[in-house]
Write a protein that holds these residues in place. Structure first.
Motif, short mmCIF file in Angstrom:
data_model
loop_
_atom_site.label_atom_id
_atom_site.label_comp_id
_atom_site.label_asym_id
_atom_site.label_seq_id
_atom_site.Cartn_x
_atom_site.Cartn_y
_atom_site.Cartn_z
N THR A 1 4.46 1.86 -13.43
CA THR A 1 4.64 1.01 -11.43
C THR A 1 2.96 0.78 -10.43
OG1 THR A 1 6.80 2.16 -12.36
CG2 THR A 1 6.24 1.78 -9.69
N PHE A 2 3.21 2.16 -10.89
CA PHE A 2 1.65 1.82 -9.60
C PHE A 2 0.87 0.46 -10.16
CE2 PHE A 2 -2.69 2.38 -9.23
CZ PHE A 2 -2.94 3.00 -7.80
N VAL B 1 1.11 -1.01 -0.41
CA VAL B 1 0.15 -0.38 0.25
C VAL B 1 0.66 1.66 -0.02
CG1 VAL B 1 -1.45 1.33 1.73
CG2 VAL B 1 -1.69 -1.46 1.29
N LEU B 2 1.99 0.95 0.43
CA LEU B 2 2.77 2.73 0.96
C LEU B 2 3.70 2.62 -0.87
CD1 LEU B 2 4.22 2.01 4.15
CD2 LEU B 2 2.64 3.60 3.72
N GLY B 3 3.81 1.39 -1.37
CA GLY B 3 4.39 1.22 -2.49
C GLY B 3 3.82 2.04 -3.09
N SER B 4 2.59 1.77 -3.25
CA SER B 4 1.45 2.34 -4.55
C SER B 4 0.91 3.40 -4.50
CB SER B 4 -0.41 1.25 -4.27
OG SER B 4 -0.63 1.09 -3.66
N ILE B 5 0.72 4.23 -2.98
CA ILE B 5 1.04 5.83 -2.99
C ILE B 5 1.96 6.44 -3.20
CG2 ILE B 5 0.81 7.45 -1.17
CD1 ILE B 5 -1.01 5.50 0.98
N LEU B 6 2.91 5.92 -3.40
CA LEU B 6 4.03 6.38 -3.82
C LEU B 6 4.05 6.43 -5.28
CD1 LEU B 6 6.73 5.45 -1.27
CD2 LEU B 6 5.86 7.57 -0.82
N SER B 7 3.99 5.54 -5.68
CA SER B 7 4.26 5.16 -7.66
C SER B 7 2.56 5.72 -8.28
CB SER B 7 4.67 3.69 -7.45
OG SER B 7 3.36 3.11 -7.31
N MET B 8 1.89 5.90 -7.31
CA MET B 8 1.00 6.57 -8.31
C MET B 8 0.94 8.17 -8.22
SD MET B 8 -2.69 6.38 -5.82
CE MET B 8 -2.64 7.04 -4.43
N ARG B 9 1.76 8.88 -7.21
CA ARG B 9 2.70 9.48 -7.89
C ARG B 9 3.33 10.41 -9.17
NH1 ARG B 9 0.79 9.70 -2.28
NH2 ARG B 9 -0.87 11.44 -1.88
N VAL B 10 3.81 9.04 -9.20
CA VAL B 10 5.42 8.68 -10.63
C VAL B 10 5.33 8.50 -11.14
CG1 VAL B 10 8.03 8.34 -10.22
CG2 VAL B 10 6.73 9.45 -8.15
N LEU C 1 -5.77 -6.09 -15.59
CA LEU C 1 -5.65 -4.77 -15.20
C LEU C 1 -7.85 -4.74 -14.87
CD1 LEU C 1 -4.11 -2.50 -17.42
CD2 LEU C 1 -4.17 -2.62 -15.06
N PRO C 2 -8.40 -5.46 -14.07
CA PRO C 2 -9.45 -4.88 -14.42
C PRO C 2 -10.18 -4.46 -13.51
CG PRO C 2 -8.67 -6.72 -12.33
CD PRO C 2 -7.63 -6.43 -13.33
N VAL C 3 -11.43 -3.51 -14.33
CA VAL C 3 -12.33 -2.58 -13.33
C VAL C 3 -13.30 -3.11 -12.58
CG1 VAL C 3 -14.11 -0.53 -13.96
CG2 VAL C 3 -12.13 -1.37 -15.72
N GLY D 1 -7.25 2.39 -3.77
CA GLY D 1 -8.25 1.81 -5.05
C GLY D 1 -8.88 2.15 -6.36
N ARG D 2 -8.86 3.83 -5.70
CA ARG D 2 -10.46 4.51 -7.06
C ARG D 2 -8.86 4.79 -7.97
NH1 ARG D 2 -11.46 6.67 -2.73
NH2 ARG D 2 -9.32 7.90 -2.27
N ASN D 3 -7.35 5.60 -7.89
CA ASN D 3 -6.58 4.98 -9.10
C ASN D 3 -6.08 3.95 -9.45
OD1 ASN D 3 -3.61 5.50 -10.04
ND2 ASN D 3 -4.39 7.98 -9.65
N TYR D 4 -6.49 2.73 -9.05
CA TYR D 4 -6.79 1.26 -9.75
C TYR D 4 -7.81 1.61 -11.10
CZ TYR D 4 -5.52 -3.62 -11.16
OH TYR D 4 -5.18 -4.59 -12.07
N GLY D 5 -8.60 1.87 -10.17
CA GLY D 5 -9.92 1.76 -11.21
C GLY D 5 -11.24 0.69 -10.90
#
Length: 230
Positions: free
Chosen positions: A38-39, A25-34, A94-96, A113-117
């Motif tokens: 990667t996210f 979760v920490l990795g996803s929060i960091l990566s979705m900004r970059v 990449l399921p929605v 979760g929202r950022n992923y879809g």
């Protein structure tokens, strides 16, 4: 002895999976900004980590029967435990996912979760909320991603059958997508404090075309997702 082995395996699973989940979760929060790619890899990796923990700590294997993977399809999956919910990013490309809106309010996890879809479903949603939800779904469909819904609306114990939520037929009609129903029998092994080893099966049913009357599509989906429910 069997109970002790099951308890020890389950404790090891809880520690490994949930400690790992914090890191993902920490990795996803960091990566979705970059980086969005990667996210998405991080999210898929979290789901894959769950599979590994199930396989090597719990002794749970996964078997796919007649698998069909394609974009622009609405997958309707039976829901017996958290197993299949966590497994979706690993099972599909990449399921929605239509998910309970309250899940998206979890700090950190909800933003990822929202950022992923994930698309939040409000139980008492009005017409405006439904239009917003479907607009978002159509936007993500345009990216060639499959949609996933748990048409029963909640977890149902193995061996029980429940009517599909009314919202499923509305989504099916308004999106105009074919449906692939998927049965799963995760409940007996996974939906318990002390989890058991064995095989969880996904059984993919025949594709159901769009445009059918509500009663017909609900009857066909209900029968197919309960194919392993015995």
């Amino acid at each position: 002895m069997r109970f002790m082995i099951s308890a020890l395996r389950s404790l090891a699973f809880y520690v490994a999976f949930y400690v790992g989940s914090v890191l993902f979760v920490l990795g996803s929060i960091l990566s979705m900004r970059v980086s969005r790619p990667t996210f998405r890899v991080v999210v898929s990796g979290w789901s894959g980590w769950h599979r590994l923990c199930c396989r090597y700590l719990l002794g749970i294997r996964v078997n796919l029967e007649n698998p069909v993977f394609k974009p622009n399809v609405l997958y309707a999956i039976r829901h017996e435990s958290f197993f299949e919910a966590i497994d979706l990013p690993w099972l599909f490309q990449l399921p929605v996912v239509f998910a309970k809106a309250e899940l998206l309010r979890i700090p950190g996890w909800g933003a990822a979760g929202r950022n992923y879809g994930l698309i939040g479903v409000e139980r008492e949603a009005g017409a405006k909320a439904l239009r917003i939800m479907l607009t978002e779904a159509r936007r993500l469909i345009a990216e060639g991603r499959p949609l996933v819904i748990f048409p029963e609306g909640t977890r149902v114990p193995h061996g029980e059958r429940r009517k599909l939520q009314a919202g499923f037929a509305g989504i099916y009609k308004l999106l105009g997508l074919p449906v692939i129903p998927v049965a799963v029998d995760s409940g007996p092994l996974y939906h318990r404090r002390w989890k058991l080893s064995g095989t969880i099966r996904y059984r993919f049913g025949e594709e159901i075309p769009p445009g059918l009357p509500r009663d017909e599509v609900e009857t066909r989906v209900e029968a197919a997702i309960n194919a392993l429910n015995r």
